[in-house]
Design a protein around this motif. Structure first.
Motif, PDB file in Angstrom:
ATOM      1  N   ASN A  80       4.575   7.160   5.086  1.00 31.82           N
ATOM      2  CA  ASN A  80       4.496   7.567   3.678  1.00 31.82           C
ATOM      3  C   ASN A  80       3.604   6.636   2.872  1.00 31.82           C
ATOM      4  N   LEU A  81       3.695   5.327   3.134  1.00 30.49           N
ATOM      5  CA  LEU A  81       2.848   4.385   2.405  1.00 30.49           C
ATOM      6  C   LEU A  81       1.391   4.568   2.792  1.00 30.49           C
ATOM      7  N   THR A  82       1.121   4.709   4.076  1.00 30.99           N
ATOM      8  CA  THR A  82      -0.266   4.894   4.523  1.00 30.99           C
ATOM      9  C   THR A  82      -0.867   6.157   3.928  1.00 30.99           C
ATOM     10  N   GLU A  83      -0.095   7.233   3.916  1.00 32.45           N
ATOM     11  CA  GLU A  83      -0.591   8.493   3.349  1.00 32.45           C
ATOM     12  C   GLU A  83      -0.822   8.354   1.846  1.00 32.45           C
ATOM     13  N   LEU A  84       0.088   7.701   1.161  1.00 36.46           N
ATOM     14  CA  LEU A  84      -0.053   7.522  -0.287  1.00 36.46           C
ATOM     15  C   LEU A  84      -1.300   6.711  -0.614  1.00 36.46           C
ATOM     16  N   ALA A  85      -1.619   5.730   0.222  1.00 36.24           N
ATOM     17  CA  ALA A  85      -2.730   4.820  -0.038  1.00 36.24           C
ATOM     18  C   ALA A  85      -4.075   5.341   0.463  1.00 36.24           C
ATOM     19  N   GLU A  86      -4.107   6.515   1.050  1.00 38.01           N
ATOM     20  CA  GLU A  86      -5.347   7.024   1.641  1.00 38.01           C
ATOM     21  C   GLU A  86      -6.497   6.994   0.640  1.00 38.01           C
ATOM     22  N   GLY A  87      -7.550   6.235   0.985  1.00 40.11           N
ATOM     23  CA  GLY A  87      -8.764   6.194   0.177  1.00 40.11           C
ATOM     24  C   GLY A  87      -8.625   5.526  -1.168  1.00 40.11           C
ATOM     25  N   CYS A  88      -7.544   4.767  -1.407  1.00 39.06           N
ATOM     26  CA  CYS A  88      -7.359   4.147  -2.722  1.00 39.06           C
ATOM     27  C   CYS A  88      -8.379   3.034  -2.950  1.00 39.06           C
ATOM     28  N   ASP A  89      -8.651   2.761  -4.213  1.00 44.59           N
ATOM     29  CA  ASP A  89      -9.558   1.661  -4.536  1.00 44.59           C
ATOM     30  C   ASP A  89      -8.926   0.310  -4.249  1.00 44.59           C
ATOM     31  N   VAL A  90      -7.654   0.163  -4.590  1.00 45.13           N
ATOM     32  CA  VAL A  90      -6.938  -1.104  -4.389  1.00 45.13           C
ATOM     33  C   VAL A  90      -5.560  -0.803  -3.816  1.00 45.13           C
ATOM     34  N   LEU A  91      -5.196  -1.532  -2.756  1.00 45.83           N
ATOM     35  CA  LEU A  91      -3.839  -1.509  -2.231  1.00 45.83           C
ATOM     36  C   LEU A  91      -3.208  -2.868  -2.521  1.00 45.83           C
ATOM     37  N   LEU A  92      -2.155  -2.868  -3.327  1.00 48.75           N
ATOM     38  CA  LEU A  92      -1.362  -4.047  -3.632  1.00 48.75           C
ATOM     39  C   LEU A  92      -0.160  -3.998  -2.701  1.00 48.75           C
ATOM     40  N   CYS A  93      -0.154  -4.854  -1.681  1.00 51.03           N
ATOM     41  CA  CYS A  93       0.826  -4.701  -0.604  1.00 51.03           C
ATOM     42  C   CYS A  93       1.538  -6.009  -0.331  1.00 51.03           C
ATOM     43  N   GLU A  94       2.844  -5.903  -0.162  1.00 48.58           N
ATOM     44  CA  GLU A  94       3.654  -7.084   0.091  1.00 48.58           C
ATOM     45  C   GLU A  94       3.401  -7.658   1.485  1.00 48.58           C
ATOM     46  N   ALA A  95       3.639  -8.974   1.616  1.00 48.87           N
ATOM     47  CA  ALA A  95       3.529  -9.662   2.905  1.00 48.87           C
ATOM     48  C   ALA A  95       4.663 -10.678   2.993  1.00 48.87           C
ATOM     49  N   GLU A  96       5.880 -10.179   2.966  1.00 54.25           N
ATOM     50  CA  GLU A  96       7.069 -11.025   2.913  1.00 54.25           C
ATOM     51  C   GLU A  96       7.302 -11.784   4.217  1.00 54.25           C
ATOM     52  N   SER A  97       7.177 -11.090   5.336  1.00 59.16           N
ATOM     53  CA  SER A  97       7.636 -11.648   6.608  1.00 59.16           C
ATOM     54  C   SER A  97       6.585 -12.545   7.236  1.00 59.16           C
TER      55      SER A  97
END
Length: 256
Positions: free
Chosen positions: A172-189
């Motif tokens: 779902n996240l990958t599909e939502l982000a398809e072709g976006c200008d900016v992906l703000l993504c967590e890197a907790e682990s």
């Protein structure tokens, strides 16, 4: 910056608690005179006021109900109803199912339920939820965090920003982000847990998600305390060929 069709300001990105120079997760997304407060972690209401007043916020969007993403809704309630702020109408609040009752549970101190709906016009999120707030269009998708949790795609003026919230890598996240200008993504682990326990991205996962979505730019956020921002950026960059930045508190990024 005011002329940018879409811009992101980092209010804070600490996890799981605020540090002396970094509030918990919170962002201000703006286009022209439209402002949306995205996640309201501890300390972010104070940082929000460096840019806009609470009465200038057109909506609040909450990814999930962990305290480092939502706790400042409690102080925002008191600010909205019992201080120097005069709202023309309750602030639209988009959040996971049950958000109003969760707030009321914390805020009610007697037999009468606190009137959270006087401060917030609550809209419960669902997978595929869409909303229009001024110049901004927001599309939410359910993501994998072990509790009801959502990512959001925010668009204005032909530009697009996607925020992961907290989540394991998921379609779902990958599909939502398809072709976006900016992906703000967590890197907790810091390292990948067993598959059945994973509820966050590692930096490598973050790079993989940005690559799979063909994002134009990656901004790494919500970096766990066993990583430095430089380590997170370097590890994400090994999996993503585009520009990678860290969501440093106080930074404003033009989108696109």
């Amino acid at each position: 910056m005011a002329s940018d069709p879409l811009r992101l300001t980092v209010l804070g990105c600490a996890t799981p608690y605020a540090s002396v120079d970094n509030a918990c997760s919170g962002y201000l997304v703006s286009s022209g005179g439209t402002h949306v407060w995205v996640d309201a972690g501890s300390g972010t209401l104070a940082q929000l006021q460096r840019h806009v007043g609470l009465d200038e916020v057109d909506a609040i969007w909450i990814s999930h109900l962990h305290a480092d993403h939502s706790a400042d809704l409690l102080t925002a309630y008191y600010a909205a109803l019992f201080a120097d702020i005069r709202l023309a109408a309750p602030i639209p609040l988009y959040g996971p199912p049950g958000i109003a009752d969760r707030l009321a549970h914390f805020l009610t101190n007697g037999a009468t339920r606190s009137p959270v709906e006087r401060a917030f016009a609550v809209h419960e999120l669902a997978d595929g939820h869409q909303a229009r707030v001024g110049a901004l269009t927001m599309t939410s998708r359910a993501v994998a965090h072990g509790i009801p949790a959502f990512a959001v795609r925010i668009e204005a003026g032909g530009r697009s920003l996607v925020y992961s919230g907290d989540t394991a890598p998921c379609a779902n996240l990958t599909e939502l982000a398809e072709g976006c200008d900016v992906l703000l993504c967590e890197a907790e682990s810091a390292q990948a847990p067993a598959e059945d326990e994973q509820v966050h991205h590692t930096p490598e996962d973050t790079g993989d998600t940005a690559s799979a979505a063909r994002a134009g730019r990656l901004i790494v956020t919500h970096v766990g305390r066993f990583l430095t921002p430089d380590q997170a950026v370097a590890r994400a960059s090994a999996r993503f060929d585009g520009p990678v930045d860290y969501a440093a508190p106080g930074t404003t990024f033009p989108v696109g």
